[in-house]
Design an enzyme around this catalytic site. Structure first.
Site, PDB file in Angstrom:
ATOM      1  N   LYS A  22      -9.168  11.941 -74.242  1.00 49.94           N
ATOM      2  CA  LYS A  22     -10.463  12.614 -74.046  1.00 49.94           C
ATOM      3  C   LYS A  22     -10.350  13.506 -72.809  1.00 49.94           C
ATOM      4  CE  LYS A  22     -14.087  10.270 -72.611  1.00 49.94           C
ATOM      5  NZ  LYS A  22     -15.306   9.405 -72.583  1.00 49.94           N
ATOM      6  N   CYS A  39     -15.597  26.933 -69.220  1.00 45.99           N
ATOM      7  CA  CYS A  39     -15.344  27.162 -70.642  1.00 45.99           C
ATOM      8  C   CYS A  39     -15.974  26.063 -71.507  1.00 45.99           C
ATOM      9  CB  CYS A  39     -13.826  27.166 -70.863  1.00 45.99           C
ATOM     10  SG  CYS A  39     -13.346  27.239 -72.601  1.00 45.99           S
ATOM     11  N   CYS A  41     -15.636  26.797 -75.130  1.00 44.54           N
ATOM     12  CA  CYS A  41     -15.104  27.184 -76.443  1.00 44.54           C
ATOM     13  C   CYS A  41     -13.696  26.613 -76.651  1.00 44.54           C
ATOM     14  CB  CYS A  41     -15.053  28.710 -76.584  1.00 44.54           C
ATOM     15  SG  CYS A  41     -13.715  29.518 -75.693  1.00 44.54           S
ATOM     16  N   CYS A  50     -13.756  29.489 -67.546  1.00 43.50           N
ATOM     17  CA  CYS A  50     -13.912  30.482 -68.617  1.00 43.50           C
ATOM     18  C   CYS A  50     -13.049  31.696 -68.303  1.00 43.50           C
ATOM     19  CB  CYS A  50     -15.389  30.896 -68.682  1.00 43.50           C
ATOM     20  SG  CYS A  50     -15.703  32.341 -69.705  1.00 43.50           S
ATOM     21  N   HIS A  54     -14.005  33.261 -75.390  1.00 42.20           N
ATOM     22  CA  HIS A  54     -15.054  32.991 -76.388  1.00 42.20           C
ATOM     23  C   HIS A  54     -15.392  34.250 -77.189  1.00 42.20           C
ATOM     24  CE1 HIS A  54     -17.127  33.963 -72.550  1.00 42.20           C
ATOM     25  NE2 HIS A  54     -17.795  34.798 -73.328  1.00 42.20           N
TER      26      HIS A  54
END
Lengths: 76, 76
Positions: A22, A39, A41, A50, A54
Site C-alpha cells: 500500500k 499527484c 492520477c 504532481c 494528469h
C-alpha cells in the site's frame, strides 16, 4: 475483435512502487512551502508530487482527475 | 467469453464529480488540523478526504493505492 470489458473496478496505480502492498505518503505540514501540488492520477514521474501527467492521462482515457493543491493563504 | 482487455490506460476516477472537466481540490495549509488523510484512490465517500475505501478497492483489484497523510510533527 475486442469485447467491451465488464465495467468491474480496475487498478488505479499501474506502475508506482508496485512492490509495496500500500503506497502511503506521510508529509510534515511544517515542511510545506507556499504552494505544492500532490499527484492523484498515479502517472507522475515525480510522485507523490504532481508533474502535470494528469493532462495526458485525462486526454487518453476521458478521465477528469487532477491534483490536491496545498497553499498558504495570500500565496498566488 | 471475456477477452483480456488490451492493457492501454484506463480511467482512475469512475464516479466523482464526472460533470467537472478536472477535479482539483485546493486546501489552505493554515486550516489543516494535526493529522488529515486525503484520498488518492477516488473511491472515498468523503472525497477529497480518505474514508478507507482504498482497502476494498485494493482487495478487489489487486491494486496498492493509499492516501496522502498530512501531519504536524509531534502529533501521533
Amino acid at each position: 475483435f475486442k469485447a467491451k470489458p465488464v465495467p468491474e473496478d480496475t487498478k488505479v496505480n499501474r506502475k508506482i512502487q508496485k512492490e509495496s502492498s500500500k503506497v502511503v505518503n506521510m508529509v510534515d505540514i511544517e515542511d510545506l512551502g507556499d504552494k505544492v501540488s500532490y499527484c492523484r492520477c498515479w502517472r507522475s514521474k515525480k510522485f507523490p508530487l504532481c508533474d502535470g501527467s494528469h493532462t495526458k492521462h485525462n486526454e487518453e482515457t476521458g478521465d477528469n482527475v487532477g491534483p490536491l493543491v496545498l497553499k498558504r493563504k495570500g500565496s498566488a
